[in-house]
Design a protein around this motif. Structure first.
Motif, short mmCIF file in Angstrom:
data_model
loop_
_atom_site.label_atom_id
_atom_site.label_comp_id
_atom_site.label_asym_id
_atom_site.label_seq_id
_atom_site.Cartn_x
_atom_site.Cartn_y
_atom_site.Cartn_z
N GLN A 13 0.78 -1.10 0.07
CA GLN A 13 0.14 0.14 0.18
C GLN A 13 0.97 1.22 -0.04
OE1 GLN A 13 -2.54 -0.28 3.41
NE2 GLN A 13 -4.18 -1.21 2.28
N THR A 14 2.00 1.12 0.83
CA THR A 14 2.95 2.08 0.87
C THR A 14 3.26 2.94 -0.57
OG1 THR A 14 3.51 1.76 2.93
CG2 THR A 14 4.76 3.45 1.72
N HIS A 15 3.74 1.82 -1.30
CA HIS A 15 4.05 2.05 -2.70
C HIS A 15 2.92 2.44 -3.59
CE1 HIS A 15 6.54 1.51 -6.33
NE2 HIS A 15 5.75 0.92 -7.01
N GLN A 16 1.94 1.84 -3.57
CA GLN A 16 0.95 2.35 -4.31
C GLN A 16 0.22 3.59 -4.19
OE1 GLN A 16 -2.52 0.23 -3.95
NE2 GLN A 16 -3.71 0.93 -5.93
N THR A 32 -6.18 17.01 -6.78
CA THR A 32 -7.23 17.49 -5.87
C THR A 32 -6.88 18.76 -5.17
OG1 THR A 32 -7.67 15.28 -5.39
CG2 THR A 32 -8.93 16.83 -4.01
N LYS A 33 -5.78 19.01 -5.02
CA LYS A 33 -5.27 20.26 -4.33
C LYS A 33 -5.31 21.33 -5.24
CE LYS A 33 -2.38 20.22 -1.13
NZ LYS A 33 -1.06 19.97 -0.11
N LYS A 34 -4.83 21.01 -6.53
CA LYS A 34 -4.69 22.14 -7.58
C LYS A 34 -6.04 22.69 -7.95
CE LYS A 34 -0.74 21.11 -10.41
NZ LYS A 34 -0.25 20.43 -11.75
N ILE A 35 -7.30 21.53 -8.01
CA ILE A 35 -8.62 21.86 -8.25
C ILE A 35 -9.20 22.56 -7.23
CG2 ILE A 35 -10.89 20.96 -8.50
CD1 ILE A 35 -9.49 18.48 -10.03
N GLY A 36 -8.94 22.51 -5.86
CA GLY A 36 -9.46 23.13 -4.69
C GLY A 36 -8.85 24.68 -4.95
N GLY A 43 -1.71 7.55 -5.55
CA GLY A 43 -2.27 8.44 -4.38
C GLY A 43 -1.75 9.83 -4.29
N GLY A 44 -0.44 10.11 -4.50
CA GLY A 44 0.42 11.45 -4.53
C GLY A 44 -0.41 12.26 -5.77
N LYS A 45 -0.41 11.53 -7.00
CA LYS A 45 -0.79 12.22 -7.99
C LYS A 45 -2.40 12.62 -7.78
CE LYS A 45 1.92 10.22 -11.41
NZ LYS A 45 1.93 9.09 -12.60
N ILE A 46 -3.01 11.85 -7.09
CA ILE A 46 -4.56 12.33 -6.86
C ILE A 46 -4.73 13.43 -6.08
CG2 ILE A 46 -6.72 11.47 -5.76
CD1 ILE A 46 -6.25 8.72 -7.02
N LYS A 47 -3.64 13.36 -4.99
CA LYS A 47 -3.69 14.46 -3.84
C LYS A 47 -3.29 15.65 -4.47
CE LYS A 47 -1.94 14.93 0.76
NZ LYS A 47 -1.30 14.21 1.92
N LYS A 48 -2.24 15.48 -5.21
CA LYS A 48 -1.81 16.98 -6.08
C LYS A 48 -2.85 17.51 -6.83
CE LYS A 48 3.17 16.37 -6.34
NZ LYS A 48 4.49 16.14 -7.46
#
Length: 103
Positions: A23-26, A38-42, A31-36
């Motif tokens: 899970q850490t690797h995934q 989402t932050k840009k959209i916000g 997950g990092g791309k989704i988080k970035k």
């Protein structure tokens, strides 16, 4: 008997820890791309909302601009501000305002 118990405990520990590494690797890739993203959209949503509100409620200062050419607004307390990329109001002193170039 002791060796069999040690092997069983080692196998159980390995099976419990292994999914954590997977899970850490995934998380670090997808997950990092989704988080970035989402932050840009916000940030963009916040920027658009604040600029829209400022355009309706506050006055635009026609002759001046911000440090990087941003639109300057004047609120009801006669404070000068512009909206940054994250949607935050950045207040400026009158001395920090830049004259708009003549077109």
């Amino acid at each position: 008997m002791k060796n069999l118990l040690k092997i069983a405990l080692l196998a159980a520990g390995t099976f419990m820890v292994a999914p954590g590494f997977a899970q850490t690797h995934q998380d670090s890739t997808l997950g990092g791309k989704i988080k970035k993203t989402t932050k840009k959209i916000g940030h963009k949503t916040s920027e658009i909302a604040v600029k829209g509100t400022a355009a309706i409620v506050d006055k635009k200062y026609a002759g001046k601009s911000g440090p990087n050419g941003e639109t300057i607004y004047i609120d009801k307390y006669s404070h000068y501000f512009y909206v940054d990329k994250k949607g935050h109001r950045v207040y400026l002193k009158e001395s920090e305002l830049v004259n708009k170039p003549a077109n």
